[in-house]
Design a protein around this motif. Structure first.
Motif, PDB file in Angstrom:
ATOM      1  N   GLY A  66       0.818  -1.208   0.000  1.00  0.00           N
ATOM      2  CA  GLY A  66       0.000   0.000   0.000  1.00  0.00           C
ATOM      3  C   GLY A  66       0.849   1.254   0.000  1.00  0.00           C
ATOM      4  N   GLU A  67       0.215   2.369  -0.289  1.00  0.00           N
ATOM      5  CA  GLU A  67       0.886   3.668  -0.277  1.00  0.00           C
ATOM      6  C   GLU A  67       1.074   4.177   1.150  1.00  0.00           C
ATOM      7  N   MET A  68       1.983   5.121   1.300  1.00  0.00           N
ATOM      8  CA  MET A  68       2.102   5.829   2.578  1.00  0.00           C
ATOM      9  C   MET A  68       2.711   7.203   2.341  1.00  0.00           C
ATOM     10  N   ASN A  69       2.285   8.165   3.149  1.00  0.00           N
ATOM     11  CA  ASN A  69       2.906   9.489   3.150  1.00  0.00           C
ATOM     12  C   ASN A  69       4.288   9.405   3.786  1.00  0.00           C
ATOM     13  N   THR A  70       5.151  10.337   3.435  1.00  0.00           N
ATOM     14  CA  THR A  70       6.385  10.506   4.194  1.00  0.00           C
ATOM     15  C   THR A  70       6.258  11.765   5.053  1.00  0.00           C
ATOM     16  N   ASP A  71       7.003  11.788   6.137  1.00  0.00           N
ATOM     17  CA  ASP A  71       6.850  12.836   7.143  1.00  0.00           C
ATOM     18  C   ASP A  71       7.391  14.175   6.654  1.00  0.00           C
ATOM     19  N   LEU A  72       6.655  15.244   6.955  1.00  0.00           N
ATOM     20  CA  LEU A  72       7.070  16.607   6.623  1.00  0.00           C
ATOM     21  C   LEU A  72       7.442  17.400   7.866  1.00  0.00           C
ATOM     22  N   GLY A  73       7.470  16.728   9.023  1.00  0.00           N
ATOM     23  CA  GLY A  73       7.823  17.411  10.257  1.00  0.00           C
ATOM     24  C   GLY A  73       6.716  18.273  10.814  1.00  0.00           C
ATOM     25  N   ASP A  74       5.448  17.942  10.504  1.00  0.00           N
ATOM     26  CA  ASP A  74       4.333  18.809  10.893  1.00  0.00           C
ATOM     27  C   ASP A  74       3.337  18.151  11.846  1.00  0.00           C
ATOM     28  N   ARG A  75       3.729  17.062  12.528  1.00  0.00           N
ATOM     29  CA  ARG A  75       2.881  16.373  13.494  1.00  0.00           C
ATOM     30  C   ARG A  75       1.632  15.773  12.851  1.00  0.00           C
ATOM     31  N   ASP A  76       1.731  15.429  11.594  1.00  0.00           N
ATOM     32  CA  ASP A  76       0.635  14.765  10.876  1.00  0.00           C
ATOM     33  C   ASP A  76       0.383  13.396  11.508  1.00  0.00           C
ATOM     34  N   ILE A  77      -0.888  13.033  11.703  1.00  0.00           N
ATOM     35  CA  ILE A  77      -1.218  11.759  12.340  1.00  0.00           C
ATOM     36  C   ILE A  77      -0.847  10.557  11.477  1.00  0.00           C
ATOM     37  N   THR A  78      -0.583  10.775  10.181  1.00  0.00           N
ATOM     38  CA  THR A  78      -0.233   9.662   9.293  1.00  0.00           C
ATOM     39  C   THR A  78       1.267   9.495   9.090  1.00  0.00           C
ATOM     40  N   THR A  79       2.077  10.410   9.664  1.00  0.00           N
ATOM     41  CA  THR A  79       3.505  10.360   9.357  1.00  0.00           C
ATOM     42  C   THR A  79       4.425  10.328  10.570  1.00  0.00           C
ATOM     43  N   THR A  80       3.894  10.576  11.759  1.00  0.00           N
ATOM     44  CA  THR A  80       4.654  10.339  12.979  1.00  0.00           C
ATOM     45  C   THR A  80       3.693   9.740  13.995  1.00  0.00           C
ATOM     46  N   ALA A  81       4.197   8.856  14.852  1.00  0.00           N
ATOM     47  CA  ALA A  81       3.324   8.041  15.681  1.00  0.00           C
ATOM     48  C   ALA A  81       3.212   8.549  17.109  1.00  0.00           C
ATOM     49  N   ALA A  82       1.996   8.475  17.649  1.00  0.00           N
ATOM     50  CA  ALA A  82       1.806   8.553  19.096  1.00  0.00           C
ATOM     51  C   ALA A  82       2.213   7.204  19.671  1.00  0.00           C
ATOM     52  N   TYR A  83       2.697   7.188  20.913  1.00  0.00           N
ATOM     53  CA  TYR A  83       3.258   5.940  21.425  1.00  0.00           C
ATOM     54  C   TYR A  83       2.920   5.714  22.896  1.00  0.00           C
ATOM     55  N   ASN A  84       3.384   4.550  23.386  1.00  0.00           N
ATOM     56  CA  ASN A  84       3.141   4.102  24.767  1.00  0.00           C
ATOM     57  C   ASN A  84       1.655   3.849  25.033  1.00  0.00           C
ATOM     58  N   LYS A  85       0.960   3.312  24.031  1.00  0.00           N
ATOM     59  CA  LYS A  85      -0.439   2.915  24.195  1.00  0.00           C
ATOM     60  C   LYS A  85      -0.464   1.412  24.498  1.00  0.00           C
ATOM     61  N   ASN A  86       0.079   1.036  25.660  1.00  0.00           N
ATOM     62  CA  ASN A  86       0.342  -0.376  25.943  1.00  0.00           C
ATOM     63  C   ASN A  86      -0.490  -0.954  27.084  1.00  0.00           C
ATOM     64  N   ASP A  87      -1.522  -0.271  27.523  1.00  0.00           N
ATOM     65  CA  ASP A  87      -2.362  -0.828  28.581  1.00  0.00           C
ATOM     66  C   ASP A  87      -3.049  -2.106  28.072  1.00  0.00           C
ATOM     67  N   PRO A  88      -3.008  -3.204  28.830  1.00  0.00           N
ATOM     68  CA  PRO A  88      -3.578  -4.472  28.350  1.00  0.00           C
ATOM     69  C   PRO A  88      -5.062  -4.402  28.006  1.00  0.00           C
ATOM     70  N   SER A  89      -5.805  -3.540  28.682  1.00  0.00           N
ATOM     71  CA  SER A  89      -7.244  -3.499  28.453  1.00  0.00           C
ATOM     72  C   SER A  89      -7.694  -2.340  27.572  1.00  0.00           C
ATOM     73  N   THR A  90      -6.919  -1.245  27.544  1.00  0.00           N
ATOM     74  CA  THR A  90      -7.338  -0.073  26.775  1.00  0.00           C
ATOM     75  C   THR A  90      -6.305   0.367  25.752  1.00  0.00           C
ATOM     76  N   GLY A  91      -5.163  -0.304  25.681  1.00  0.00           N
ATOM     77  CA  GLY A  91      -4.109   0.073  24.757  1.00  0.00           C
ATOM     78  C   GLY A  91      -4.444  -0.277  23.319  1.00  0.00           C
ATOM     79  N   VAL A  92      -3.495   0.011  22.421  1.00  0.00           N
ATOM     80  CA  VAL A  92      -3.757  -0.115  20.989  1.00  0.00           C
ATOM     81  C   VAL A  92      -3.983  -1.556  20.559  1.00  0.00           C
ATOM     82  N   LYS A  93      -3.386  -2.524  21.238  1.00  0.00           N
ATOM     83  CA  LYS A  93      -3.608  -3.917  20.856  1.00  0.00           C
ATOM     84  C   LYS A  93      -5.042  -4.333  21.181  1.00  0.00           C
ATOM     85  N   ALA A  94      -5.590  -3.835  22.294  1.00  0.00           N
ATOM     86  CA  ALA A  94      -6.954  -4.171  22.678  1.00  0.00           C
ATOM     87  C   ALA A  94      -7.981  -3.287  21.971  1.00  0.00           C
TER      88      ALA A  94
END
Length: 407
Positions: free
Chosen positions: A234-262
């Protein structure tokens, strides 16, 4: 009575102003159409580049009876503890699927630089002789002095994406499909020393359901759902340094019940996104670009097999949030495809067809835990149909789901 010869007919000031106003209105009406035509041309060129990659994949498969491997290359250097250790001697088996494609998309010269010892490096932006030369297949692909890794390959770029230059290395806009779960997407069936063991293999078989599985030989014969029904890239954008939600990631969403895996949509609903500018992260949201370095942007290293740089998943629909469980690009997270085109992105199907998938594609329940080894009902167990609807089923290779819609 005849008009005196000294008097000449002409436009009055009012008439000139009216004509200028009409011209201005016409230009205002035509400019959006011209810009739309330019984007349509760029989009067609982007699709053609993707088509060339698709043909390269098929030619590669004809030559080697397998797909180009995601995370391949030379293994651990002598004395190295783990594959994530840096190395100037080996590539630590971290090369992306795009590296093997280079001789099949008319980049034979670049492939020769990679596949053979290379006696040049970049120092201060200038090409210099290196002693000793880089070994064949180069160093770990994060090495900024390695010239092939810093090379921008036109066929790997979408003309609609304006990203250029530092702090990135050679950019790419095309990513391998890893399926509808990120469980073991980082290492596949191997451990830190690149050794396959039963535990890692079992987790990988359960969670890695896409056309590509890292550190693993994959072939068209593994795509039991049919090549025309399975996304392989698939296609993907490359980062422009502008905090775009598609080009740099939010992180530490690791709670077992509410994190990104769940709950894959957690980054969209927990306040991480700016409510006034929903295509950007809020100013208080921790992101890789701010906290882990400006060189961690999406698509920043075409030679690297990390999914931030050359991977995509069919969990969240196109142009959704990059959302990581851990706190580094070398860990697991959701990496949806994205593009600078209006309303969606291109995907490459297994049969070589290029399809345009809209952001609104049916994607099931984004609050359901992804498929993973050890899940028990009501969570989707290994072998279950994708919880992410049509979008998820298009990304799985052998879930035996029927595709009833034409993209």
């Amino acid at each position: 009575m005849s008009r005196p010869k000294s008097l000449r007919s002409g436009f009055t000031l009012v008439e000139l102003l009216v004509v200028i106003a009409i011209i201005g209105v016409l230009v205002g009406l035509l400019l959006p159409a011209v810009q739309a035509a330019r984007e349509a041309a760029r989009r067609m060129s982007c699709s053609n580049n993707f088509k060339q990659i698709g043909l390269g994949v098929h030619n590669y498969h004809s030559a080697f009876n397998q797909l180009p491997k995601q995370k391949s290359g030379t293994g651990l250097s002598m004395g190295a503890g783990n594959w994530w250790d840096g190395s100037s001697v080996t590539s630590q088996s971290q090369l992306s699927w795009l590296v093997g494609l280079t001789p099949f998309i008319e980049q034979q010269a670049l492939w020769e630089q990679i596949a053979n010892p290379n006696g040049f490096e970049l120092v201060g932006g200038a090409k210099q002789t290196r002693t000793p030369p880089w070994n064949a297949m180069g160093p770990k692909p994060e090495t900024t002095t390695y010239i092939p890794a810093m090379t921008e390959v036109p066929s790997f770029r979408c003309p609609s994406d304006p990203g250029r230059g530092l702090p990135s290395m050679g950019r790419t806009n095309y990513a391998a499909c890893l399926g509808d779960s990120f469980s073991k997407a980082e290492s596949g069936p191997v451990n830190a020393q690149l050794v396959v063991n039963s535990g890692d293999a079992e987790w990988s078989r359960a969670g890695q359901r896409g056309a590509f599985v890292v550190h693993t030989k994959m072939a068209f014969r593994d795509i039991l759902d049919g090549l025309s029904n399975t996304i392989i890239a698939g296609e993907m954008n490359t980062d422009l340094g502008d905090r775009d939600i598609t080009t740099t990631a939010a992180y530490n969403k690791n709670d077992p019940s509410t994190g990104v895996k769940a709950k894959p949509s957690v980054c969209q609903t927990d306040g991480s996104v700016d409510p006034l500018r929903p295509r950007f992260w809020a100013s208080t949201t921790p992101t890789f670009a701010v906290d882990r370095g400006a060189d961690t942007g999406r698509g920043y290293r075409w030679m690297s097999g990390e999914h931030m740089y050359t991977g995509m998943m069919t969990i969240l629909p196109p142009n959704s949030t990059l959302c990581y469980q851990g706190d580094w690009v070398g860990q697991e997270g959701i990496v949806p495809p994205s593009s600078r085109h209006q309303g969606g992105c291109h995907v490459l199907m297994g049969d070589g067809a290029i399809k345009f998938v809209t952001d609104s594609i049916e994607s099931g329940s984004l609050t359901t835990k992804m498929v993973e080894y050890g899940n028990v009902a009501p969570n989707p167990v290994p072998g279950a149909q994708s919880p992410y609807g049509l979008w998820g089923s298009l990304g799985t290779r052998a879930s035996k789901e029927t595709i009833e819609e034409e993209l």
